[in-house]
Design a protein around this motif. Sequence first.
Motif, short mmCIF file in Angstrom:
data_model
loop_
_atom_site.label_atom_id
_atom_site.label_comp_id
_atom_site.label_asym_id
_atom_site.label_seq_id
_atom_site.Cartn_x
_atom_site.Cartn_y
_atom_site.Cartn_z
N VAL A 202 -23.49 7.04 31.23
CA VAL A 202 -22.91 7.37 29.93
C VAL A 202 -23.51 6.43 28.90
O VAL A 202 -23.47 5.20 29.06
N LEU A 203 -24.09 6.99 27.85
CA LEU A 203 -24.74 6.18 26.82
C LEU A 203 -24.76 6.94 25.50
O LEU A 203 -24.47 8.13 25.45
N ASP A 204 -25.09 6.23 24.45
CA ASP A 204 -25.28 6.88 23.16
C ASP A 204 -26.63 7.57 23.19
O ASP A 204 -27.67 6.94 23.36
N SER A 205 -26.64 8.88 23.04
CA SER A 205 -27.87 9.65 23.19
C SER A 205 -28.91 9.33 22.13
O SER A 205 -30.09 9.65 22.30
N VAL A 222 -36.80 10.04 39.92
CA VAL A 222 -35.37 10.24 40.10
C VAL A 222 -34.96 11.43 39.23
O VAL A 222 -35.12 11.39 38.01
N PRO A 223 -34.45 12.52 39.82
CA PRO A 223 -34.07 13.68 39.01
C PRO A 223 -32.88 13.36 38.12
O PRO A 223 -32.01 12.57 38.47
N TYR A 224 -32.85 13.99 36.94
CA TYR A 224 -31.72 13.79 36.02
C TYR A 224 -31.62 15.02 35.13
O TYR A 224 -32.56 15.79 34.99
N TYR A 225 -30.46 15.19 34.50
CA TYR A 225 -30.30 16.25 33.52
C TYR A 225 -29.31 15.80 32.45
O TYR A 225 -28.60 14.82 32.61
N GLY A 226 -29.33 16.56 31.34
CA GLY A 226 -28.50 16.18 30.21
C GLY A 226 -29.22 15.25 29.26
O GLY A 226 -28.62 14.67 28.37
N GLY A 227 -30.53 15.09 29.44
CA GLY A 227 -31.28 14.14 28.64
C GLY A 227 -31.88 14.75 27.39
O GLY A 227 -31.19 15.37 26.58
N PRO A 228 -33.21 14.62 27.21
CA PRO A 228 -33.84 15.04 25.95
C PRO A 228 -33.71 16.54 25.70
O PRO A 228 -33.75 17.34 26.62
N GLY A 229 -33.54 16.88 24.42
CA GLY A 229 -33.40 18.27 24.04
C GLY A 229 -34.68 18.83 23.45
O GLY A 229 -35.76 18.25 23.57
N ASP A 362 -23.51 11.93 26.95
CA ASP A 362 -23.44 11.29 25.64
C ASP A 362 -22.06 10.69 25.43
O ASP A 362 -21.04 11.37 25.61
N ALA A 363 -22.01 9.43 25.03
CA ALA A 363 -20.74 8.71 24.92
C ALA A 363 -19.81 9.32 23.88
O ALA A 363 -18.58 9.20 24.00
N LYS A 364 -20.35 10.01 22.86
CA LYS A 364 -19.49 10.56 21.81
C LYS A 364 -19.24 12.05 21.97
O LYS A 364 -18.53 12.64 21.16
N SER A 365 -19.81 12.65 23.01
CA SER A 365 -19.57 14.07 23.27
C SER A 365 -18.76 14.30 24.53
O SER A 365 -18.18 15.37 24.72
N ALA A 382 -22.10 1.89 18.47
CA ALA A 382 -22.62 3.26 18.42
C ALA A 382 -21.72 4.22 19.20
O ALA A 382 -21.82 5.44 19.02
N TRP A 383 -20.84 3.69 20.08
CA TRP A 383 -19.90 4.53 20.80
C TRP A 383 -18.71 4.93 19.92
O TRP A 383 -17.89 5.75 20.32
N THR A 384 -18.59 4.33 18.77
CA THR A 384 -17.44 4.59 17.90
C THR A 384 -17.69 5.87 17.09
O THR A 384 -18.72 6.00 16.43
N HIS A 385 -16.74 6.79 17.14
CA HIS A 385 -16.84 8.02 16.37
C HIS A 385 -16.63 7.75 14.88
O HIS A 385 -15.86 6.86 14.50
N THR A 386 -17.31 8.51 14.07
CA THR A 386 -17.05 8.49 12.63
C THR A 386 -16.12 9.66 12.32
O THR A 386 -16.53 10.82 12.40
N ALA A 387 -14.87 9.35 12.01
CA ALA A 387 -13.89 10.41 11.79
C ALA A 387 -14.28 11.24 10.58
O ALA A 387 -14.71 10.70 9.55
#
Length: 861
Positions: A202-205, A222-229, A362-365, A382-387
Motif C-alpha cells: 500500500v503506497l501513494d501511487s 516478481v509479478p504485480y498488478y495495480g501499478g502503472p496506468g 493506492d493509499a487514498k483509493s 501524501a496519505w492524507t485525503h484532501t476533503a
Amino acid sequence: MPIQRAKPVETLYDEVAGYDLVLTPDAPLASAINRRLDVPHFGTFATTPRRLAAGRKERAEDRSAFLEVVDRTDHDWKSISYAVGNTLQCWEHQGSIESILTYDAYVDDATEAVVEIMAELRSTSRRLTEYTIEADSVAVVGEDQLTELERSILPDEYDRFDLFTDDKFEYPSFNVFESSADIVDAILDTVDAETADDVAVVLDSNSRYSSLVESAFAAADVPYYGGPGFVDDPHHRSLLCLCRTAFRGSETLVSDVRPALTQMGVDVDITHDDKRLHALDVPETEWIRAFCSTLESQTFDECLAEYESRTGASLDLFRDELAQLGLAETRIDERRLDELAYYLQAYEVPVDRENEGVLLADAKSSGYVDRPVVFHVGLDEAWTHTAPKRPWVDTETQFERYIQQFQLLLQSGVEQYYLVQDTAGGQPVTPCLYFGELLDEEYERFSDLQSVSHTRTFDGVGEGFEKEPVDGDAETVRNVSNSSLTTYVNCPRDYFFDRLVDGPDRDYFKEGNLFHDFAEFYVTHPDVVDDAAIDEVVDLMLEEATPYFATSDQPLRERTYRIGLETIVEYLDDQRPFRDDFLTPSSGWGENVFAEYFDRPVDSPITERWFENGALGMKGKIDLVSDPAHLLDFKSGSKKSRRNVIENAAVDPPGDTPDFQAAMYLCHYRTERPDEPLEFTFFHFLETLDDVVTGDHDVADTLTTVSYYPWTFDEHVGTRDAFDVLLDGYNDCVATFEDLGYEAYAAIVERLSFPETTEKDELRDSSFATEFTNAVVERTSDSVDAEKGCDQAIRALNGHRQKTFFEEDLDALEDFVAGRIDELNRHRAGEERFPVEGPGGEPNYRRVDHRDCILEGASDE
C-alpha cells in the motif's frame, strides 16, 4: 481517539453468513467476505451498492460522461471536466443529479449541458438512483462509510454491522529506513515470484515509492498488478513530451526532452543538458528537431505512425483513445495538444491487467486489502485525503469516513509492516495527519513513536551493505584543486557525488573559459587584436555560447562580451611589458579557441601555468604571472574585498563560503620564490559593466589585490610596511605616529607581542594595548591625542592583518590541506563514509550541487 481494532474478515463473515445480501462500502472487503463462503449461495452475496445496481464491476463513469459530453457539445474540455466532476460529486453526496443546479455559483452552460446529457446515460449513479433491493434479509457492513446516494438503495429494514470493535489496536512498530531505496530493498528481501500472491504493498501511487517498487519488481521478475496506468506507459509519455516540445519554442533545453530521448534509445551526453535543443547541432537530436518542425502539418494519427516507425513501438491503445476523443484525424495544434494532455492527467484510461502477483494498492483509493502480508509504505502526509471543498459536502462526515478508512487500511493483512523514512531529500518527513487524531503520543517524526531503526552499517558488521572482495586498491589522491577542496570542505558527500555523477556544462563555465582564452591570446599576440578583431571575437563568443541562451538575450550578451574584452585589453595594455625571463617556457594548457581561429600559437611562460605541487598536495592553473612576485586570476563573477578573500581562506574553522584559491596559489608560488613578499590579484573584468555604460569607468575598481609576507604577523607589526599603514589611517593615529617616528615605534613593538585575537574589545583590554599605549604616550608630545591614536593604531593593525596573508596563515592552510587529503583517502579506501558535514560543520546548502543525493540526520549515525 485511539486506533480502533478492525473486525477480522472471518468475524464479519460469521456475523453476516445467514443473510441473503451483504452490502459493504469497499469492493475488496466484499470480495474478501465472498471468499469465506463455505456453503453454496444463489446470486449475489457480498457486494457494494454500486456493483449491485450496475450488475457488474464499476466503471469510471466520470470518464464515460466526459467522452459523451465532449462528443455532443462544443464546450472546452476543462469546463466539461469541471462540470462532470462537480455533478457526480454532488449527486453522490446529495442523492440527486439535479441537486447541483441548486448551487448557483456552480451552474453555467457547461453544467446544464452535463446534467441534461448525464440524466440520459445508463451510468452507475443513475442505476443507483433507480435501484430497489429485492432481497428479504439484508446486512449492511460499515454503513457510516456509505454516501447518501449509496444509502438511497437500502431497504426500509436491514441489519447494521460495524467494521470496528471497542478494543484498541496496538499498531506494530514503524520500521524507519534511511532512504526509499532501502525500503524497496527490504520488500524485495521478503517477496519473490512464489510468495507474490500473498503480498500487498500500500503506497501513494503518485509518490517516488510507486515507480521504485514497480521497477524493482520488474527487474526481479516478481509479478504485480495495480501499478502503472495508461498515462504511465513510457512510450505514451514520450510521445506527448515530444509533441509538446514542438510548441515550447526555441528555448527548449535538451534536459526537457531527455526522458523522451532515453525512451527512444537516443544517447545524448549529459553535458548538453543545459543547452537549447534547437541550437545544438549534434546528430543524436536531428530527428527530434525535424519531428518538431513538421508537427503542425500532421494529424495525430500521422504523428503516431511516425513515432511508431522511429521507435518500433506499437501504440494501438493510444490510437484507440485518440479515436474515442475524435482527435485521430485532427491536425495537431497547441490547443488540441493541451486538451489531450489534460484529459490524460484527469482520467484513468482503462488498461487490461493480469490480476496476479503482488497487489499494489493506492493509499487514498483503498479501504481494505485482503492479503496475508501487507507492506504499508511511506505513511506520510501524501496519505492524507484532501476533503472536497464544496457546499454539498459535509466536511466533518467526510473526515470521519477518511479516518475510518485509514484505520481499516492500517490493519489490513494478517501481518502488517510499516516502512517509513524520517527524512527525505534532507527534509523531515511529516507522518500522515490522521495519526495526530489517532495517537496519544507527542511526536514530530516517525522515530518519536514506537519504531525500529534500520541503518545500513558501513563497515559491513551486522546488517547493511554486503561487501564483495575486489582486486585492486583505491586510487590515492595526492593533490587537490581549489574547486575540489572548497566542495569537500563545505560537504564531503557533495564532493563524492561530484566525482560519481556527471553534470551538464554550465553557461558561466563556457563564458569564463572564452574570456580566459582571449586573455591568454592577447598577452601573446596584442598586435593581432584591433577593433575589427574584437568584433570577430564577440561574434565567435556568441556562436560558442548560443546553445545556452535565449535569442532575446543576444543583444545584452553581445554588449557584455564587448565590455569584458575591452576591459581585459585596457588592463593588460597598462601592465606591459611583461617579463618572462624568470620562468621556464610553457607548453601551453589545453586548446585555445582564439588561437585556433586566428591561427596563431599561444605558448607563453607567463599565462595559463599549470602546477601540481606534490609536497603541498595542491594543484591549479595560474592565469597570469604579472611580474616575478605577482600572480593574477581573471574572474567574470562579482568582486570580493580583500577582507572577504582572507576570510574565505580561513581554516580554523572554515567559513560559510570557503575559497582557498589565492592562498593555495601563494603557497605554491612561495616554494618557487621563498622569502619574498608576493601579491595575488583577482581581476573582475565585468565589475564595472554599468560604469562603462554610464561613462564613469575605472579599471582599478575591477581589482582586488592581497599581499603575502614571508614572516609572521607579530614580526610584521614592527616593519616599515606596518608603520606606513598607521600613517594612512585615522587622523589621530596619523598625527600620533608622525610625531613618534618609525625608529621609536619599532623599538616599542620589538619587545611586545601582538595578541592573537581579532576581537576589538579583547584587543583593547589586552596587556599589549596597555604597554603599547603607555610607551607611545611617554615618547610623544602633548599636541597629539596619543591614547586615541594608539587605540586607532591597534584597530588599523588588526584590520591590516584581516586583509593580508602572513606566514602562519599559509602554514595553517598547508597543514589543513594535508589533513583533508588524509581524510579523503580514508573515505575513498572505504575506511570511513563520506560525511555530510565538513570541517566547518553543517554545509552551506546554497553551494551544494547534488542536494537531492544527500540525506541528513540518522543517515550519518
